[in-house]
Design a protein around this motif. Structure first.
Motif, PDB file in Angstrom:
ATOM      1  N   PRO A  69       0.835  -1.278  -0.047  1.00 44.85           N
ATOM      2  CA  PRO A  69      -0.292   0.074   0.075  1.00 44.85           C
ATOM      3  C   PRO A  69       0.892   1.249   0.060  1.00 44.85           C
ATOM      4  O   PRO A  69       0.202   2.333  -0.244  1.00 44.85           O
ATOM      5  N   PRO A 120      -6.195  -4.093   1.493  1.00 45.07           N
ATOM      6  CA  PRO A 120      -7.073  -5.028   2.022  1.00 45.07           C
ATOM      7  C   PRO A 120      -8.316  -4.552   2.719  1.00 45.07           C
ATOM      8  O   PRO A 120      -9.462  -5.471   2.939  1.00 45.07           O
ATOM      9  N   ASP A 180      -5.462  -6.916  -2.373  1.00 43.77           N
ATOM     10  CA  ASP A 180      -4.439  -7.778  -1.585  1.00 43.77           C
ATOM     11  C   ASP A 180      -3.147  -7.116  -2.267  1.00 43.77           C
ATOM     12  O   ASP A 180      -2.955  -7.013  -3.292  1.00 43.77           O
ATOM     13  N   PRO A 181      -2.334  -6.733  -1.269  1.00 41.07           N
ATOM     14  CA  PRO A 181      -1.113  -6.041  -1.588  1.00 41.07           C
ATOM     15  C   PRO A 181       0.012  -6.922  -2.164  1.00 41.07           C
ATOM     16  O   PRO A 181       0.911  -6.575  -2.958  1.00 41.07           O
ATOM     17  N   VAL A 182      -0.200  -8.166  -1.908  1.00 40.42           N
ATOM     18  CA  VAL A 182       0.761  -9.315  -2.515  1.00 40.42           C
ATOM     19  C   VAL A 182       0.725  -9.414  -3.757  1.00 40.42           C
ATOM     20  O   VAL A 182       1.351  -9.730  -4.336  1.00 40.42           O
TER      21      VAL A 182
END
Ligand SMILES: [Cu+2]
Ligand SMILES: [Cu+2]
Lengths: 563, 225
Positions: free
Chosen positions: A152, A245, A250-252
């Motif tokens: 983020p 999130p 989803d940051p991943v």
């Protein structure tokens, strides 16, 4: 109207220069545009490295030519150093400059298949440069969230505090990708469709294969990243939340999209460098390339495998730990084709008649230094060792041992080698040797200490290690100073190159068509080649590396020479 | 090798260092061998000593053997490395040994918040002690950690433990460690997290049972009062 009146003659001359150098569709001019833009960007990227290395060695002291470096400046400098060196130096010089210049000449045709798309490619690239540079000066300052731009942090201006810089930076990267997509289409089409009569698949010089395979890798991997970049741009500007999130994002996910491109990207720049090296070591050892087909097929194998290793950047990023095992296997296995290629190159030197010209020295240094980069990569591909090394200076030293050989050393090899063709004159070999040693010795003195510092715990993107008592023990600060001073020496010696490069352009010894007595087709054309390249298009009779053929008095045998 | 560069203060530090050693030995062997052959060829086949080059295609079986044998040996070495790497990885990241105590770690711009558990070793009781930028642990006790982030990515890194794990907003990531050495060590944030990333440092203090008991009692009094 103004008071200055141009005579019609001078007006048309200006217009023709404008037309010739900015709106040319000639592949050689476009290659030069990429080359000189890339060199200018390298100066900016090098200056940034100088500034942040000074801050690390002498924290809190004013840096000559920049001033005080605060945490914000520091993050911006490292972010853009990385982005510039990869996206605006390595890519434009290795792929676009050499690709544009060499493909039509070495394939024996008069230009690219789509010359106007080619021109558009450079124009979009230039636009991306301007957008990037603008991003340094907007309110809030340039983006400082690292070249990997993980959300983020990168997605939310409340976190990165650079609302304008972050979006412009991302836009610049996306534009740059579009430029290379257009270039890639041209490269592949030209090599497949416009080769000289008689040039079969196995008669294509390796450097062209490598550039084209690199373009295929680029085009195959960049799609997800462009999609990711657009999503990130939406997150930044409209707070959509693809990577947030709290909004179900989803940051991943970004990390997967980024590295799915990011790892093949390593090979996108490595392959042209390997290709340049192949051309040079064969010419200056007067040897046929050892096992041409093996080189070609291992290159393709590396390319395919490179799509299945990306998550080695994410072992500890919160992915399922079981997944790490799969990516450890693929990553360690990719060492096999890479070592194979290294062995083949070294075998090429066996039984040669080796001449240590400046381009040869750089090509050999590429091999010797890249080996270190390759071997140190295994520490990071082995998941459990990576727990410790991830995000330390060990990683940084490792990838500089791959990227500096690729984007600096191999590029110098190529420039010294093709300079006579590009400008019709020779570069000074003595100054070349001075520049070589002045680059290679300090390069090792910069990064060997950084391997040690990383192993001792130095983590990345820290503007002042005085904040960490454990990282100020023993001689750690001294080693940081050694690295910085070595960088100053290395940068200073680049002055020798610039002097040699620009003075030889006008005052160097006339080169003639084929000063190195090489076989490939670019040496058939005049130096420099005119628009259209060849007076009559060449015909190819043999593979590119027929050096020292028994029974012939001459130790080379140009591809276009009839029996 | 690694132990002489940086202390080993957790139960699995030595295991990771062993993987590093295996890679160093095998990788180092190939590096030296390859560089050695390269430099020997440069010396042996310089133009002065070797005025006319040999002609060989490298396509024949006999010639290719020179590449294939080393190549097969590299595969063998790769297998060894993969085996060591995966078994250590399994022990450290996949297999969770039972815990003596559980702690909570929260990364935020730009500090670490640590919650120390009550006397039962479990989080959530009124005895929890939360402090910023200082983590106290007992030596030779197995800990589970619950790692969270309240804003951007951070990475919880304790070099002397050989431990590193990213913290991700919206997730709670569980891991473990067991300190084996008393002393004070650095805790880092290893993932860039904004302007304060370079100053995001915390202190780790590993104590014996008595010292820890004393410290936490005092801390409970202080936070209550
Ligand atoms: Cu990678
Ligand atoms: Cu951080």
């Amino acid at each position: 109207m103004g008071t200055v009146h141009h005579s019609p003659a001078s007006q048309s001359r200006l217009a023709s220069i404008w037309h010739r150098y900015l709106f040319s569709t000639d592949h050689k001019v476009i290659g030069m545009q990429y080359l000189f833009t890339g060199m200018a960007m390298a100066i900016i990227g090098g200056f940034f490295a100088y500034v942040f290395r000074m801050q690390l060695a002498f924290p809190g002291k004013e840096v000559l030519g920049y001033g005080l470096v605060n945490a914000n400046n520091y993050n911006m400098l490292i972010t853009n150093h990385g982005a510039i060196m990869i996206f605006w130096v390595a890519m434009p010089v290795l792929i676009a400059a050499f690709g544009n210049y060499l493909i039509p000449l070495m394939a024996g045709c008069d230009d690219m298949v789509f010359p106007r798309i080619n021109r558009l490619s450079y124009q979009i690239f230039l636009l991306s440069v301007l957008v990037l540079i603008a991003s340094f000066f907007v309110a809030g300052g340039g983006f400082g969230g690292a070249w990997t731009s993980y959300p983020p942090l990168s997605a939310n201006p409340a976190y990165n505090l650079t609302p304008n810089g972050a979006s412009l930076w991302l836009l610049a990267v996306a534009l740059e990708f579009v430029a290379f997509l257009l270039g890639g289409i041209n490269f592949i089409t030209t090599l497949m469709n416009s080769r000289a009569p008689g040039m079969r698949m196995y008669d294509i010089p390796i450097v062209l294969w490598m550039i084209v395979i690199a373009s295929v890798l680029f085009m195959g991997s960049v799609g997800p990243l462009i999609a990711g970049a657009v999503m990130l741009l939406f997150d930044q500007t409209l707070a959509i939340g693809f990577f947030d999130p709290s909004k179900g994002g989803d940051p991943v996910l970004w990390q997967h999209l980024f590295w799915f491109f990011g790892h093949p990207e390593v090979y996108v720049v490595l392959l042209p460098a390997m290709g340049i090296t192949a051309e040079i070591i064969t010419v200056f050892s007067r040897k046929k390339l050892f096992a041409y087909k093996t080189v070609l097929f291992t290159t393709i194998a590396v390319g395919v495998l490179s799509f299945f290793v990306w998550a080695h950047h994410q072992f500890i990023s919160g992915i399922d730990p079981r997944m790490a095992n799969i990516f450890t296997i693929t990553t360690v296995i990719i060492s096999v084709p890479i070592t194979e290629m290294m062995f083949v190159y070294i075998a090429t030197l066996y039984g040669g008649s080796i001449q240590f010209t400046t381009p040869m020295l750089f090509a050999l240094a590429f091999l010797a230094e890249f080996l270190i980069g390759g071997v140190t990569g295994i520490f990071l591909g082995a998941s459990s060792a990576d727990i410790y090394f991830h995000d330390t200076y060990f990683v940084l030293a490792h990838f500089h041992y791959t990227f500096v050989p690729i984007a600096i050393i191999a590029v110098f090899a190529g420039l010294y080698y093709w300079f006579p063709k590009m400008f019709g004159r020779m570069m000074n070999d003595k100054l070349g040797h001075v520049h070589f040693w002045g680059t290679i010795i300090p390069f090792n003195c910069i990064f060997i200490p950084l391997f040690y510092l990383g192993a001792a715990g130095d983590h990345r993107r820290i503007y002042n290690y005085e904040n960490f008592p454990d990282l100020m023990r023993g001689h750690m600060q001294d080693l940081r100073i050694v690295a910085t001073i070595s960088l100053l020496v290395m940068l200073a010696f680049q002055g020798v190159f610039l002097y040699n490069f620009f003075s030889s352009m006008f005052r160097g010894k006339k080169a003639g068509k084929n000063p190195w007595q090489a076989n490939t087709l670019e040496w058939v054309a005049e130096s420099p080649p005119p628009h259209g390249n060849f007076p009559t298009l060449p015909v190819v009779y043999r593979p590119p590396y027929e050096y020292s053929v028994p029974g012939r008095s001459s130790d080379f045998w140009p591809q276009n020479e009839k029996a | 090798m690694m132990g002489s560069i940086i202390e080993q203060a957790s139960s699995y530090a030595a295991e990771i260092d062993q993987v590093i050693l295996v890679v160093a030995v095998l990788g180092g062997f190939w590096l030296l061998l390859t560089e050695g052959v390269l430099f020997y060829f440069l010396f042996r086949y310089r133009r002065k000593r070797s005025p006319r080059a040999k002609y060989m295609s490298g396509e024949s079986h006999g010639e290719k053997a020179w590449i294939h044998w080393p190549h097969n040996l590299v595969i063998v070495c790769d297998m060894v490395i993969i085996a060591f790497a995966m078994s250590a990885w399994y022990n450290i990241k996949q297999d969770l040994p039972p815990a003596d105590a559980t702690i909570r770690i929260v990364g935020q711009q730009w500090a670490w918040r640590f919650t120390h558990p009550g006397s039962a070793g479990e989080l959530g009781s009124s005895e929890d002690v939360e402090i910023v930028d200082e983590l106290h642990l007992q030596v030779n006790k197995t800990y589970h950690f619950k790692l969270e982030s309240s804003d951007v990515l951070h990475s919880f890194s304790v070099p002397v433990f050989r431990l590193k794990q990213d913290a991700i907003p919206g997730r709670i990531i569980t891991g473990w460690f067991k300190p084996t050495k008393e002393g004070a060590f650095d805790i880092q944030c290893a993932e860039i997290c904004g302007i304060g990333h370079g100053a995001m440092v915390a202190k780790l203090i590993v104590q014996n049972e008595d010292d820890y008991a004393q410290w936490i009692a005092a801390e409970r009094l202080r936070t209550k009062g």
